[in-house]
Design a protein around this motif. Structure first.
Motif, PDB file in Angstrom:
ATOM      1  N   VAL A  67      64.841  61.715  36.155  1.00 23.88           N
ATOM      2  CA  VAL A  67      66.275  62.032  36.115  1.00 23.88           C
ATOM      3  C   VAL A  67      66.585  62.854  34.858  1.00 23.88           C
ATOM      4  CG1 VAL A  67      68.597  61.056  35.958  1.00 23.88           C
ATOM      5  CG2 VAL A  67      66.917  60.022  37.490  1.00 23.88           C
ATOM      6  N   GLU A  68      65.961  62.472  33.756  1.00 25.01           N
ATOM      7  CA  GLU A  68      66.163  63.185  32.486  1.00 25.01           C
ATOM      8  C   GLU A  68      65.715  64.652  32.596  1.00 25.01           C
ATOM      9  OE1 GLU A  68      67.495  62.580  29.534  1.00 25.01           O
ATOM     10  OE2 GLU A  68      66.551  64.171  28.367  1.00 25.01           O
ATOM     11  N   ASN A  69      64.562  64.888  33.233  1.00 30.66           N
ATOM     12  CA  ASN A  69      64.083  66.271  33.425  1.00 30.66           C
ATOM     13  C   ASN A  69      65.137  67.147  34.090  1.00 30.66           C
ATOM     14  OD1 ASN A  69      61.598  65.557  32.425  1.00 30.66           O
ATOM     15  ND2 ASN A  69      60.586  65.438  34.414  1.00 30.66           N
ATOM     16  N   VAL A  70      65.669  66.662  35.200  1.00 33.22           N
ATOM     17  CA  VAL A  70      66.612  67.474  35.978  1.00 33.22           C
ATOM     18  C   VAL A  70      67.959  67.570  35.268  1.00 33.22           C
ATOM     19  CG1 VAL A  70      67.921  67.549  38.140  1.00 33.22           C
ATOM     20  CG2 VAL A  70      65.469  67.075  38.161  1.00 33.22           C
ATOM     21  N   ALA A  71      68.380  66.468  34.634  1.00 29.90           N
ATOM     22  CA  ALA A  71      69.651  66.498  33.905  1.00 29.90           C
ATOM     23  C   ALA A  71      69.588  67.572  32.819  1.00 29.90           C
ATOM     24  CB  ALA A  71      69.947  65.128  33.296  1.00 29.90           C
ATOM     25  N   ARG A  72      68.484  67.573  32.083  1.00 29.60           N
ATOM     26  CA  ARG A  72      68.365  68.527  30.985  1.00 29.60           C
ATOM     27  C   ARG A  72      68.411  69.963  31.494  1.00 29.60           C
ATOM     28  NH1 ARG A  72      63.375  68.105  27.269  1.00 29.60           N
ATOM     29  NH2 ARG A  72      62.945  66.888  29.122  1.00 29.60           N
ATOM     30  N   GLU A  73      67.689  70.237  32.604  1.00 30.25           N
ATOM     31  CA  GLU A  73      67.744  71.574  33.217  1.00 30.25           C
ATOM     32  C   GLU A  73      69.177  72.014  33.490  1.00 30.25           C
ATOM     33  OE1 GLU A  73      63.787  70.927  35.965  1.00 30.25           O
ATOM     34  OE2 GLU A  73      65.637  71.628  36.937  1.00 30.25           O
ATOM     35  N   ASN A  74      70.026  71.013  33.787  1.00 31.09           N
ATOM     36  CA  ASN A  74      71.408  71.326  34.155  1.00 31.09           C
ATOM     37  C   ASN A  74      72.404  71.088  33.026  1.00 31.09           C
ATOM     38  OD1 ASN A  74      71.574  71.868  37.315  1.00 31.09           O
ATOM     39  ND2 ASN A  74      69.944  70.392  36.922  1.00 31.09           N
ATOM     40  N   GLY A  75      71.894  70.919  31.806  1.00 33.62           N
ATOM     41  CA  GLY A  75      72.784  70.716  30.664  1.00 33.62           C
ATOM     42  C   GLY A  75      73.529  69.392  30.706  1.00 33.62           C
ATOM     43  N   PRO A 116      37.315  49.000  35.529  1.00 29.44           N
ATOM     44  CA  PRO A 116      37.287  50.455  35.686  1.00 29.44           C
ATOM     45  C   PRO A 116      38.657  51.033  36.042  1.00 29.44           C
ATOM     46  CG  PRO A 116      36.448  49.404  37.663  1.00 29.44           C
ATOM     47  CD  PRO A 116      36.687  48.303  36.671  1.00 29.44           C
ATOM     48  N   ALA A 117      38.799  52.351  35.788  1.00 31.93           N
ATOM     49  CA  ALA A 117      40.050  53.031  36.142  1.00 31.93           C
ATOM     50  C   ALA A 117      40.285  52.919  37.646  1.00 31.93           C
ATOM     51  CB  ALA A 117      39.974  54.497  35.714  1.00 31.93           C
ATOM     52  N   LEU A 118      41.524  52.689  38.041  1.00 27.93           N
ATOM     53  CA  LEU A 118      41.847  52.376  39.435  1.00 27.93           C
ATOM     54  C   LEU A 118      41.909  53.581  40.355  1.00 27.93           C
ATOM     55  CD1 LEU A 118      44.845  49.841  39.361  1.00 27.93           C
ATOM     56  CD2 LEU A 118      42.505  49.395  40.126  1.00 27.93           C
ATOM     57  N   THR A 119      41.230  53.480  41.487  1.00 29.08           N
ATOM     58  CA  THR A 119      41.544  54.327  42.627  1.00 29.08           C
ATOM     59  C   THR A 119      42.849  53.787  43.199  1.00 29.08           C
ATOM     60  OG1 THR A 119      39.232  54.801  43.144  1.00 29.08           O
ATOM     61  CG2 THR A 119      40.814  54.948  44.962  1.00 29.08           C
ATOM     62  N   THR A 120      43.821  54.666  43.444  1.00 25.33           N
ATOM     63  CA  THR A 120      45.144  54.150  43.835  1.00 25.33           C
ATOM     64  C   THR A 120      45.919  55.192  44.626  1.00 25.33           C
ATOM     65  OG1 THR A 120      47.129  53.047  42.963  1.00 25.33           O
ATOM     66  CG2 THR A 120      46.273  54.888  41.685  1.00 25.33           C
ATOM     67  N   VAL A 121      46.978  54.737  45.289  1.00 26.35           N
ATOM     68  CA  VAL A 121      47.842  55.645  46.034  1.00 26.35           C
ATOM     69  C   VAL A 121      48.967  56.089  45.107  1.00 26.35           C
ATOM     70  CG1 VAL A 121      49.410  55.890  47.994  1.00 26.35           C
ATOM     71  CG2 VAL A 121      47.307  54.528  48.227  1.00 26.35           C
ATOM     72  N   HIS A 122      49.081  57.377  44.918  1.00 30.20           N
ATOM     73  CA  HIS A 122      50.113  57.915  44.032  1.00 30.20           C
ATOM     74  C   HIS A 122      51.464  57.905  44.732  1.00 30.20           C
ATOM     75  CE1 HIS A 122      51.836  60.332  40.802  1.00 30.20           C
ATOM     76  NE2 HIS A 122      52.391  61.083  41.737  1.00 30.20           N
ATOM     77  N   GLN A 123      52.365  57.098  44.201  1.00 27.55           N
ATOM     78  CA  GLN A 123      53.745  57.114  44.667  1.00 27.55           C
ATOM     79  C   GLN A 123      54.512  57.994  43.683  1.00 27.55           C
ATOM     80  OE1 GLN A 123      57.021  54.197  46.437  1.00 27.55           O
ATOM     81  NE2 GLN A 123      55.859  53.219  44.830  1.00 27.55           N
ATOM     82  N   PRO A 124      55.091  59.101  44.158  1.00 29.60           N
ATOM     83  CA  PRO A 124      55.634  60.101  43.224  1.00 29.60           C
ATOM     84  C   PRO A 124      56.978  59.695  42.644  1.00 29.60           C
ATOM     85  CG  PRO A 124      56.018  60.814  45.458  1.00 29.60           C
ATOM     86  CD  PRO A 124      55.289  59.503  45.564  1.00 29.60           C
ATOM     87  N   LEU A 125      56.993  58.635  41.830  1.00 27.79           N
ATOM     88  CA  LEU A 125      58.252  58.078  41.338  1.00 27.79           C
ATOM     89  C   LEU A 125      59.058  59.078  40.519  1.00 27.79           C
ATOM     90  CD1 LEU A 125      56.703  54.636  40.430  1.00 27.79           C
ATOM     91  CD2 LEU A 125      58.539  54.958  42.102  1.00 27.79           C
ATOM     92  N   THR A 126      58.371  59.823  39.644  1.00 24.37           N
ATOM     93  CA  THR A 126      59.091  60.800  38.823  1.00 24.37           C
ATOM     94  C   THR A 126      59.686  61.896  39.698  1.00 24.37           C
ATOM     95  OG1 THR A 126      57.694  60.311  36.925  1.00 24.37           O
ATOM     96  CG2 THR A 126      58.854  62.412  36.881  1.00 24.37           C
ATOM     97  N   ARG A 127      58.905  62.360  40.682  1.00 27.25           N
ATOM     98  CA  ARG A 127      59.425  63.393  41.586  1.00 27.25           C
ATOM     99  C   ARG A 127      60.565  62.855  42.446  1.00 27.25           C
ATOM    100  NH1 ARG A 127      59.035  66.994  44.652  1.00 27.25           N
ATOM    101  NH2 ARG A 127      57.308  66.590  46.068  1.00 27.25           N
ATOM    102  N   MET A 128      60.452  61.582  42.859  1.00 29.81           N
ATOM    103  CA  MET A 128      61.535  60.977  43.642  1.00 29.81           C
ATOM    104  C   MET A 128      62.828  60.963  42.829  1.00 29.81           C
ATOM    105  SD  MET A 128      59.188  57.900  45.217  1.00 29.81           S
ATOM    106  CE  MET A 128      60.471  56.786  45.779  1.00 29.81           C
ATOM    107  N   ALA A 129      62.701  60.616  41.555  1.00 32.35           N
ATOM    108  CA  ALA A 129      63.878  60.574  40.681  1.00 32.35           C
ATOM    109  C   ALA A 129      64.427  61.979  40.453  1.00 32.35           C
ATOM    110  CB  ALA A 129      63.524  59.923  39.352  1.00 32.35           C
ATOM    111  N   GLU A 130      63.530  62.949  40.322  1.00 30.19           N
ATOM    112  CA  GLU A 130      63.983  64.341  40.153  1.00 30.19           C
ATOM    113  C   GLU A 130      64.772  64.799  41.378  1.00 30.19           C
ATOM    114  OE1 GLU A 130      60.394  66.041  37.241  1.00 30.19           O
ATOM    115  OE2 GLU A 130      60.383  66.506  39.377  1.00 30.19           O
TER     116      GLU A 130
END
Lengths: 333, 333
Positions: free
Chosen positions: A76-84, A279-293
């Motif tokens: 949300v912060e990413n997109v807010a900043r783009e829009n002032g 070990p580092a996890l194999t996992t399903v990426h849920q695009p939370l940051t993109r969803m918020a954007e």
């Protein structure tokens, strides 16, 4: 419709209408509700001049104490900043619906729009926001948004399918699934994806290897401990969250079962910590940051123009292969 | 002093003074700076009536992408809510000092006060905030605040001491320390605490077992791998952060060294993830949420009254014993 006509219709003074519009608390509940519904019926649009325009986007969590809150704030912060614009972060304090005093604060602050995480908005709050032309969008990792609310989710079923296919391709056939709580639709969607992958590959699903639990570490640990202590233990476990997967890793370590040599583990979410486990996890990426954007973009565009229909979208999930999965009975890939 | 007298002294119009006060961009830089310095010299206090009073607290991170950002947000949000205020979260986008356009936004939003995380405020920004009577406080996990800035830190030296004493009490004498970057004072403070604990116990510090690195997983993993591959390897490692400690756990696992049976590991920070690693981390609790709460309280009280002196405090750290430490050469406690 002018405000004085509206006041006449409601049988109240102009100053009372103005108080309701400004979220003041010194208006009787019944009066407020009558004015709200007239405002809503007439589709009253708040006029905003360049001076009165707010520069805030409101982001509401039921509870800041979730592991993925940060990923959402960042989006949300990413997109807010783009829009002032600036982001106000609020914890509403109730698990499923914002507390009543939250709405009064929003009406005072008059944000450009509201992004709600994982919350059901009370009908009354929807009316109050709509009557002030404050748009809102739900970011919904749980996968069950109300039909009349703009929302951004992700492809839960497809995530379950990809995780399970990956394990099948590695030669696993005795695969367990630990999913989330029974009352969240995303738990069912991910599990259904698991079942479809198994069925398509002609593999039976052993119901003793399917469990529901909360999305936390303990839920993964306890279910995995039971499954891994049974005589014919699984060679792979698909966990419903990264935290559950950490619990599975801990259960395996305490039972002396090596991951991934003797047990493959797939998580879900792809939080930062998935890279840091051992070990580092194999996992399903849920695009939370993109969803918020996306949610922030929708809310900002709703603020600029009336939409034709309710915007809804699910963003794609994808598998991220790291070190917790390997061919069945074999060495790490 | 009245604003028109101030405008006369600066040789500008009253409307220019007003533009500067409101953070408008259409004022020449030289003019702005002249007006700022006169405002500052006369200790100009913005008058705020009950109507114009902002209900926002501004929380500024150089970078939201830090693991402990959430703990800080939660703390500021707790105190803001108690006081009927909302939190604006801003990412200033530069690592050490907020970007110049950030200050213009703050002046427009006129928050009750500003909580800055881990940032050095440019002299110019300090003057701008002071001239508008917008108080600010620094939350400073790095342990090196500027002397004229109110700040809340934590007891880094004491944290290093406690972690090392715990290992000594478990019988360890060959103890390694991996600390943070050389250019951060908290790295030195924690390492000095380690040295004091060793010296007080009459134990020598082997300089080949002391390393500086970044606070991330890789820093811990690489340094630990080198130390643990050497002939006379340490039986315990004090890591400068929980992320480094996760790296140490990973290095140990890949070398087949059991934690805690063959190697004890202590982290630093006590982030949520310290409970979720396998084994769960013994670590030094840095009270990030409490630090943020104190900073918010200070900023709100500064907004209400002029302080006698610059408020400064360090909150206590404490050791949290979990499963990654055990007696030397022995089984888990």
């Amino acid at each position: 419709m002018k405000l004085n006509e509206l006041a006449d219709e409601a049988g109240v003074s102009l100053s009372t209408v103005s108080k309701v519009l400004n979220g003041r608390s010194d208006v009787a509940a019944a009066t407020r509700s009558r004015v709200e519904s007239i405002l809503d019926r007439h589709g009253y649009q708040r006029r905003t001049g360049p001076v009165g325009r707010s520069t805030l986007v409101e982001l509401v969590f039921p509870d800041l104490d979730t592991v993925w809150a940060m990923e959402i704030i960042r989006g949300v912060e990413n997109v807010a900043r783009e829009n002032g614009l600036s982001v106000v972060v609020t914890e509403s304090g109730t698990r499923h619906s914002p507390a009543p005093d939250w709405i009064a604060g929003v009406l005072r602050r008059r944000p450009v729009g509201v992004v709600l995480v994982f919350s059901d908005l009370a009908e009354e709050s929807k009316v109050q926001l709509r009557s002030r032309a404050i748009p809102f969008v739900v970011v919904d990792p749980a996968g069950d948004p109300a039909p009349d609310v703009p929302s951004v989710g992700s492809a839960n079923w497809s995530g379950g399918l990809q995780a399970t296919r990956h394990l099948i391709e590695l030669g696993h056939s005795r695969i367990a699934a630990i999913t989330g709580p029974d009352d969240m639709m995303c738990s069912h969607a991910r599990l259904d994806g698991f079942r479809s992958a198994m069925n398509t590959a002609g593999l039976p699903v052993d119901e003793s290897l399917v469990a529901y639990g909360d999305f936390h570490v303990d839920g993964g640990r306890e279910n995995a401990r039971a499954m891994l202590s049974a005589p014919d233990r699984p060679t792979a476990i698909f966990a419903g969250s990264d935290l559950q997967a950490l619990g599975v890793l801990d259960a395996a370590r305490s039972l002396g079962i090596a991951v991934p040599a003797e047990l493959s583990v797939v998580g879900y979410d792809d939080l930062q910590l998935a890279q840091w486990s051992s070990p580092a996890l194999t996992t399903v990426h849920q695009p939370l940051t993109r969803m918020a954007e996306e949610a922030a973009r929708i809310v900002i565009s709703l603020a600029a123009a009336e939409p034709e229909s309710t915007p809804r979208m699910d963003l794609a999930t994808r598998l991220v292969v790291r070190d917790s999965t390997a061919p069945v009975g074999g060495a790490p890939v």
